[in-house]
Design an enzyme around this catalytic site. Sequence first.
Site, short mmCIF file in Angstrom:
data_model
loop_
_atom_site.label_atom_id
_atom_site.label_comp_id
_atom_site.label_asym_id
_atom_site.label_seq_id
_atom_site.Cartn_x
_atom_site.Cartn_y
_atom_site.Cartn_z
N CYS A 135 10.61 53.26 21.57
CA CYS A 135 11.15 51.98 22.03
C CYS A 135 12.67 52.06 22.15
O CYS A 135 13.19 52.70 23.04
CB CYS A 135 10.67 50.86 21.11
SG CYS A 135 10.85 49.22 21.84
N HIS A 150 4.59 51.57 20.23
CA HIS A 150 4.94 51.79 18.83
C HIS A 150 3.77 52.41 18.05
O HIS A 150 3.02 51.67 17.41
CB HIS A 150 5.30 50.45 18.18
CG HIS A 150 6.64 49.93 18.56
ND1 HIS A 150 7.80 50.34 17.95
CD2 HIS A 150 7.00 49.03 19.48
CE1 HIS A 150 8.83 49.70 18.48
NE2 HIS A 150 8.37 48.90 19.42
N GLU A 201 3.94 53.92 15.27
CA GLU A 201 4.13 53.74 13.83
C GLU A 201 3.58 52.39 13.35
O GLU A 201 3.35 52.19 12.17
CB GLU A 201 5.62 53.88 13.46
CG GLU A 201 6.50 52.68 13.71
CD GLU A 201 6.84 52.42 15.17
OE1 GLU A 201 6.26 53.09 16.05
OE2 GLU A 201 7.66 51.53 15.44
#
Lengths: 230, 83
Positions: A86, A203, A205
Amino acid sequence: MLDVAVVRFPGSNCDFDALRAAERVGANGYFVWHRENHLRGADVVLLPGGFSYGDYLRSGAIARFSPVMQAGRRHAEAGGPVLGICNGFQILCEAHLLPGALMRNAGLTFVSKPVDVIVERADTPFTSAYEANERLRLPVAHGDGRFVATDDTLRELEAESRVVLRYVAASEASPYQPNPNGSANHIAGICNPAGNVVGIMPHPERAADPLLGLGDGAGFFTSFSKATVR
Amino acid sequence: MNFRVHVRVMPRTGLLDPQGQAVEHALAALGFGEADDVRVGRAIELHVAAPTRAEAEARTRQMCDKLLANPVTEDYLLQVEES
C-alpha cells in the site's frame, strides 16, 4: 533465524500487523525507524501501509528521501527482498525502485474492503507459496491506489510478466467490484525485473491470521520464510 | 539576488483527473455548464536565492524533477520574479 525489518515512518499504521505476520512464520521481526541509516542486517525488508509524512505533496514522496530508504535502496539493489504494501508500494514507485505511480482512485473515495486478485507471479520471494493463477481474497484500504504508467512501461511490465497481482476481470464471478481504483490493466501489484522488489496495494498482513476471518495473505510471509532461510 | 518562484504542477494531459471531473460536475450542478475540461493541480511558491534569474529557474527545475512533481504523472510550469 530470518531477520525481517519493518520500516516505520511517521504515519505508518500497518507496522504492527506486518511485524506480527512476519513473527507468525517464525521470523525475527523488528522495527526500524525512518531516521536510522541501516537495516541491522535484515534479510527481508517490509515497507508497511499507512500515510507516511501525512501523504504531504504526494503519497510516498517524502519517505523516499528518508535515511532508512537509502539503506533500503542498497538492500534492494543487492538483490535483497523488499515488499512494499500500500503506502510501501507508493514509496517504492516514488523511489524509482518500481516503475509507474499511484494516483487518486478513479472514484475519488477511499476504498476499504476485500477484493479478489489473481497471483500472476508465483516465483517472487513473497509469492512462492502460491500457485500461479491462484485467486486470493485480500483487503484493500487506500485513497491513492490507481496504478498508472506510460504505455511503454505498461507494455514492458506485461511483456516481462512483472504483474504480480491483478484484480479479477469484471467477467469473473466475484461479489466484489473487480477493480477498486481504476488502475491500468487492472494491476494490483508489480515487481522489478529481478523480482526481489515487490509492491502491492492489497494488505496481506491484514489477512494472515485465520482469527481475522481472512487467511489468504499468509502466503506472502510463508514465501519468504522458506525462500530465504539461511 | 532573491527570487519568488511560482510552481504550477498539473496532472499530465491525457491522464484521468477524477478531481477535475468531480469539480466540473459540481460546477455544472451550480449552473456553470459552460465550464469544460476542468483540471485540478497544485501551486507551490518559494523564495530562491540565486545569482541570476536563469540560475534560480534552473535550480527550481531540479527541485521539480526530484521532488515537487512526479515525472510519471505530472507536468509543471515555472514563473520566476525578482523579489
